[in-house]
Structures are given as structure tokens and as C-alpha cells.
Design a protein around this motif. Structure first.
Motif, short mmCIF file in Angstrom:
data_model
loop_
_atom_site.label_atom_id
_atom_site.label_comp_id
_atom_site.label_asym_id
_atom_site.label_seq_id
_atom_site.Cartn_x
_atom_site.Cartn_y
_atom_site.Cartn_z
N HIS A 20 -32.29 17.21 11.71
CA HIS A 20 -33.29 17.65 10.74
C HIS A 20 -34.71 17.46 11.29
CE1 HIS A 20 -34.71 17.65 6.27
NE2 HIS A 20 -35.07 18.75 6.94
N ALA A 21 -34.92 16.37 12.00
CA ALA A 21 -36.24 16.13 12.59
C ALA A 21 -36.58 17.21 13.63
CB ALA A 21 -36.28 14.75 13.24
N ALA A 22 -35.57 17.66 14.39
CA ALA A 22 -35.81 18.73 15.38
C ALA A 22 -36.24 20.02 14.70
CB ALA A 22 -34.55 18.95 16.21
N GLU A 23 -35.64 20.32 13.52
CA GLU A 23 -36.04 21.51 12.80
C GLU A 23 -37.47 21.40 12.26
OE1 GLU A 23 -31.55 22.56 11.11
OE2 GLU A 23 -33.23 22.20 9.73
N VAL A 24 -37.83 20.20 11.77
CA VAL A 24 -39.17 20.01 11.22
C VAL A 24 -40.23 20.11 12.31
CG1 VAL A 24 -40.70 18.36 10.07
CG2 VAL A 24 -38.33 18.64 9.28
N LEU A 25 -39.98 19.53 13.47
CA LEU A 25 -40.96 19.51 14.57
C LEU A 25 -40.92 20.77 15.43
CD1 LEU A 25 -40.59 15.80 15.74
CD2 LEU A 25 -42.37 16.78 14.29
N LEU B 17 -38.60 21.39 17.73
CA LEU B 17 -38.17 20.97 19.05
C LEU B 17 -36.66 20.97 19.11
CD1 LEU B 17 -40.59 17.92 19.54
CD2 LEU B 17 -40.91 20.25 20.40
N SER B 18 -36.15 20.81 20.32
CA SER B 18 -34.70 20.70 20.47
C SER B 18 -34.26 19.28 20.15
CB SER B 18 -34.31 21.06 21.91
OG SER B 18 -34.85 20.12 22.82
N PRO B 19 -33.01 19.09 19.77
CA PRO B 19 -32.54 17.72 19.50
C PRO B 19 -32.68 16.79 20.71
CG PRO B 19 -31.02 19.33 18.58
CD PRO B 19 -32.01 20.09 19.40
N ARG B 20 -32.46 17.29 21.92
CA ARG B 20 -32.59 16.45 23.11
C ARG B 20 -34.03 15.97 23.28
NH1 ARG B 20 -29.86 18.98 28.30
NH2 ARG B 20 -30.46 16.88 29.03
N GLN B 21 -35.01 16.88 23.01
CA GLN B 21 -36.41 16.46 23.13
C GLN B 21 -36.74 15.42 22.07
OE1 GLN B 21 -38.42 16.97 25.45
NE2 GLN B 21 -40.40 16.33 24.60
N VAL B 22 -36.19 15.57 20.88
CA VAL B 22 -36.42 14.56 19.83
C VAL B 22 -35.82 13.23 20.24
CG1 VAL B 22 -35.92 13.95 17.43
CG2 VAL B 22 -36.56 16.30 18.01
N GLN B 23 -34.66 13.22 20.89
CA GLN B 23 -34.06 11.98 21.37
C GLN B 23 -34.97 11.29 22.39
OE1 GLN B 23 -31.51 10.37 20.32
NE2 GLN B 23 -30.14 11.84 19.27
N ARG B 24 -35.57 12.09 23.32
CA ARG B 24 -36.48 11.50 24.30
C ARG B 24 -37.69 10.88 23.62
NH1 ARG B 24 -35.68 16.71 26.71
NH2 ARG B 24 -34.10 16.66 28.35
N LEU B 25 -38.31 11.63 22.68
CA LEU B 25 -39.47 11.10 21.98
C LEU B 25 -39.11 9.85 21.17
CD1 LEU B 25 -41.12 14.42 20.68
CD2 LEU B 25 -41.85 13.02 22.61
N LEU B 26 -37.93 9.86 20.60
CA LEU B 26 -37.50 8.71 19.80
C LEU B 26 -37.32 7.47 20.67
CD1 LEU B 26 -36.72 7.88 16.92
CD2 LEU B 26 -34.36 8.51 17.45
N ARG B 27 -36.78 7.64 21.88
CA ARG B 27 -36.61 6.50 22.78
C ARG B 27 -37.96 5.92 23.20
NH1 ARG B 27 -33.77 8.92 26.08
NH2 ARG B 27 -35.32 9.48 27.66
N VAL B 28 -38.93 6.81 23.53
CA VAL B 28 -40.26 6.32 23.90
C VAL B 28 -40.93 5.64 22.71
CG1 VAL B 28 -42.56 7.07 24.61
CG2 VAL B 28 -40.54 8.09 25.67
N PHE B 29 -40.73 6.18 21.51
CA PHE B 29 -41.35 5.61 20.31
C PHE B 29 -40.81 4.21 20.04
CE2 PHE B 29 -41.30 5.17 15.62
CZ PHE B 29 -42.67 5.13 15.40
N ARG B 30 -39.49 3.98 20.24
CA ARG B 30 -38.90 2.67 19.99
C ARG B 30 -39.31 1.64 21.04
NH1 ARG B 30 -32.81 4.83 18.49
NH2 ARG B 30 -33.18 5.19 16.24
N GLU B 31 -39.45 2.11 22.29
CA GLU B 31 -39.74 1.15 23.36
C GLU B 31 -41.23 0.79 23.42
OE1 GLU B 31 -38.36 2.93 26.91
OE2 GLU B 31 -36.21 2.73 26.42
N ASP B 32 -42.12 1.78 23.34
CA ASP B 32 -43.54 1.52 23.57
C ASP B 32 -44.41 1.71 22.34
OD1 ASP B 32 -42.91 1.07 26.23
OD2 ASP B 32 -43.11 3.20 26.73
N GLY B 33 -43.85 2.16 21.24
CA GLY B 33 -44.63 2.30 20.02
C GLY B 33 -45.33 3.66 19.92
N ALA B 34 -46.11 3.80 18.87
CA ALA B 34 -46.77 5.08 18.56
C ALA B 34 -47.77 5.51 19.64
CB ALA B 34 -47.45 5.00 17.20
#
Length: 459
Positions: A29-34, A36-53
């Protein structure tokens, strides 16, 4: 860490990814809102969890662009523009920088630099409003024609006129020619080149100049049309006159563009007269049409083949008129007295009208029913421009040039002061008037006395 500058898109990503981390939103659902592809959302999510906003901030922000121009290019480009292209537009200036100096700068970048340095006004500052008119749909359906008097060669030559033929459907420049002034013979010359190159169009669209339109509807001669209109009628081409300059805005805007681009192109090439200018025009036409011509709404071409021998075309593109033949086989043409040679044909032309054909090269042919008649001219060097002649504004420059040549070629002729027949010259004597009866009787008595016959008694 301090303040972190982020774009609206990056803030939107942080908000959506926060919902995914909290479990309120799925990755799909987040990929549809943004978007982006689901894989790109997974990459952004990993960076967001590790290094923050702050890690979602674009990595190139604050760094110079990879496509930036080298230092000093701006100063060099503006220096060249000030030196050689100060009155050029950004598009033409960018083209000349690339052609002549090997300096590749986009026109928009150069436009921004010139605007910052005051060398160019924005489109908003130069904006003008015109009433729109739909184009014709096919090539050759309507061709706008006009003459533009201008200093085309700047200070290198006197002003002259450029005749412009432009197609209404495509904005394609069909024919151009430098001429001394806007005259019937000048349009004949340009029309001949147009017909040989493109054929016969459906109609020409012009202003209400006397070359194209008879100003007086009740004119006694000309059969309601001008010489140019008569030639087009024989070629089966219609001539239409616009009621205002805005109605033929296509050719008016073309004239304005040519007064900018063509003048500067000829300056760069060092062209100094009309002959070299006419030789330069074909190449300029090809480049201009390749850049600015449009595709017509319909692909068929309405030009018709000429299908006329050269002799017939010359007889059409000339000044034709009729002249009355007097008792001495003489006729008058342009203040010149022409005498026909006495032959079996010409002897029977007294009291009739013959046809005169004046060609652009100066030849004059006198014909009767298509047969050329031999003649000779009295006073062939008589001047064509007369005292207090009525001259149209568009031909004023050419007339002045002719006057200058005549003044330099021969000294001025002092006209004789003619006797004024209507002028009254007083004698100082009073008219006696008619004699009365008493005066007549006294005169008879005086006459008898002078003869010695004595007084005469009254009857």
C-alpha cells in the motif's frame, strides 16, 4: 545535528514510512501511495530504520551539479555576446556561439545569464496581444505577400525593400527578393521566381496597396483591376486584400523576425548590396524553414503546375495598356512620342487603339492583334520624373534615387518664363466708349470743312 532541509516529497516519504514501521500500513500500500515499486520502498524502509529520517534526504543536496559548466564559461559567453551579439536574442546568440566560437551553451542558460545582466527582456515584458486566426489547412491554399522597407544592410548600403511570400498553412517562406522599392515590376519579378519554383497557388493575400487593388471603383480604365491583378487573373490565381495589418499578421510577424535575424546573418557574412543579398537568400530560406516551418493540417499540396512557355509568361508579367493612334501614325507613351513605321498594316490603324507591352528590362513592344509593329521614339532621353510629381510613400526612396542620378548626369535646365496671357497691364488711359449722335455729326462737319466744301446742312 541542527536543522535539516528537506523537500515536500521527502517529508511525505517520512510520513508514509512511519506508518509502515508502526504497522498501520503495508509495504504494498505504501508503494502505491508513494508511486514507487515495493522493492524501492523496502530499501527506503531499511535506511529509515537504521539511520532515521535525516538519511532520506537527497545525497546531492548542497553539492555542485554534475552537469555544471566550468568556471569562467559564463563570463566568456557574456563577453562574446556584448562584443558581437549585443542585439541578438538568446536562441540566435546561442547558435552563433556554438557555430563560430565552439562554445556550447543551452539557450535557456544563456537567456538566464543575459536577463541577469540586462541584455535581454523576458517574454512577459515583450508580450503583445493579437487576435488569433485559424491557419489554412493545406500548402498553397493561401500565400500572404508583403514588402518591408528597411535598412537591411544597415550602414553598408541604402535602404531597400524585401518582398516576402509566406504560406499561411505552414509559415514557410516561399519566396523572398530584395528590390529597390515596392512596385508592380518588382512583384512581377518575384512572382516569376515563385511560379517557376512552386507553381500556381490558389490565392494571394495582400494589403490594400495600389499595386493590388484599384482604389477608385468608378475608374474609367483598367477594367476594374490593376496590372498585377490582371496578370494573376490570366494565371488563374485569386488576389484578396486584407482590411487591416492584423489580418495578415503571419507575414507581418515574419517581417519583424527577418528584420532581426536576416539583418544580423548578413552582417556576419559581410553582405553589402542587393545582388549579394539575393544570392544569400536561398540558403537562408532553407535554414529558416527547416527550423520554423510547421506541418500543415492536411498533407496535399494545392499548387498547380505552371504549364506555360516562357514567351507567354513574359507577355503576362508585363505592363500592358492601349494607346490611340493619331493621323500621323503617332501615339504617346509615358510622355514620349512614338511614331509607327508606315507599312500596309499601320496605315489602317489611324483612329484605332494598339496594345503596348512594357517589360521589366525596359523594352517596349507595340502590337496590333498580336503582331509587333516597328516604331521609333522621339526624345528617348526625356526625364521620367516630372516637376511636382505625385509619388506614393512606398516608392519615395526609389524616386529620390532616380532624381539624384538625373541631377548628377546632367546640369539643370532653366525653363523659359512663359508669357502670362491672363495678366492685366494698365495703360493709364480711359476708354472713350461708343460715340453719340452729336459726336458723329460734329465729326462729319469737321470732315467737310477739311475738304473745303463748306458746311453741311443736317438732313
Amino acid at each position: 545535528m541542527g536543522w535539516v532541509l528537506m523537500s515536500e516529497r521527502e517529508l511525505r516519504r517520512i510520513e508514509v514510512l512511519s506508518r509502515v514501521v508502526e504497522g498501520r500500513l503495508s509495504v504494498a500500500h505504501a508503494a502505491e501511495v508513494l508511486g514507487l515499486s515495493p522493492r524501492q520502498v523496502q530499501r527506503l524502509l531499511r535506511v529509515f530504520r537504521e539511520d532515521g529520517a535525516p538519511a532520506l534526504r537527497h545525497k546531492a543536496r548542497g553539492r555542485p551539479s554534475n552537469h555544471r559548466l566550468r568556471a569562467g564559461v559564463r563570463d566568456l559567453a557574456l563577453a562574446l555576446v556584448r562584443e558581437s551579439y549585443a542585439d541578438f536574442g538568446p536562441t540566435l546568440a546561442a547558435e552563433k556561439l556554438a557555430e563560430r566560437h565552439g562554445l556550447e551553451v543551452s539557450r535557456e542558460t544563456l537567456r538566464k545569464w543575459m536577463a541577469e545582466d540586462g541584455l535581454w527582456l523576458s517574454r512577459t515584458q515583450r508580450r503583445q496581444f493579437h487576435q488569433p486566426r485559424l491557419r489554412r489547412e493545406r500548402l498553397g491554399e493561401l500565400v500572404q505577400i508583403d514588402g518591408s522597407e528597411h535598412r537591411w544592410f544597415e550602414d553598408r548600403a541604402p535602404p531597400c525593400t524585401l518582398l516576402v511570400f509566406i504560406d499561411d498553412a505552414t509559415s514557410r517562406l516561399m519566396q523572398m527578393r530584395f528590390v529597390p522599392s515596392e512596385s508592380t515590376f518588382s512583384y512581377f519579378e518575384a512572382l516569376e521566381g515563385y511560379l517557376h519554383e512552386h507553381g500556381r497557388p490558389v490565392a494571394f493575400y495582400s494589403d490594400k496597396h495600389s499595386i493590388f487593388r484599384v482604389a477608385k471603383e468608378d475608374a474609367r480604365s483598367g477594367h476594374g483591376m490593376t496590372q498585377f491583378g490582371r496578370a494573376l487573373a490570366e494565371l488563374n490565381i485569386e488576389i484578396l486584400c486584407a482590411n487591416s495589418s492584423q489580418a495578415k499578421g503571419r507575414v507581418e510577424r515574419a517581417n519583424r523576425t527577418l528584420q532581426d535575424r536576416l539583418v544580423k546573418e548578413m552582417r556576419l557574412e559581410g553582405i553589402r548590396d542587393m545582388e549579394d543579398g539575393n544570392a544569400f537568400l536561398p540558403g537562408f530560406l532553407a535554414r529558416h524553414n527547416g527550423r520554423f516551418a510547421r506541418v500543415p493540417a492536411r498533407s496535399d499540396d494545392l499548387h498547380r503546375p505552371l504549364d506555360l512557355p516562357p514567351e507567354r509568361l513574359w507577355d503576362i508579367l508585363c505592363w500592358r495598356d492601349q494607346r490611340y493612334v493619331g493621323q500621323q501614325l503617332t501615339l504617346t507613351y509615358e510622355r514620349k512620342r512614338i511614331m509607327l513605321e508606315a507599312t500596309e498594316v499601320t496605315r489602317g490603324l489611324v483612329g484605332r487603339h494598339v496594345d503596348t507591352y512594357a517589360f521589366p528590362d525596359g523594352r517596349l513592344d507595340v502590337r496590333w492583334r498580336g503582331l509587333s509593329l516597328p516604331y521609333r521614339v522621339f526624345d528617348p532621353d526625356q526625364q521620367r520624373v516630372t516637376h511636382a510629381a505625385i509619388t506614393e510613400n512606398k516608392r519615395l526612396s526609389a524616386v529620390l534615387e532616380a532624381i539624384k542620378e538625373m541631377q548628377e548626369a546632367q546640369p539643370p535646365k532653366i525653363p523659359a518664363a512663359g508669357k502670362q496671357r491672363t495678366r492685366y497691364q494698365p495703360t493709364g488711359q480711359r476708354s472713350p466708349g461708343p460715340r453719340s449722335f452729336l459726336d458723329k455729326r460734329a465729326a462729319r462737319k469737321a470732315d467737310k470743312t477739311a475738304r473745303g466744301t463748306g458746311p453741311v446742312s443736317d438732313p
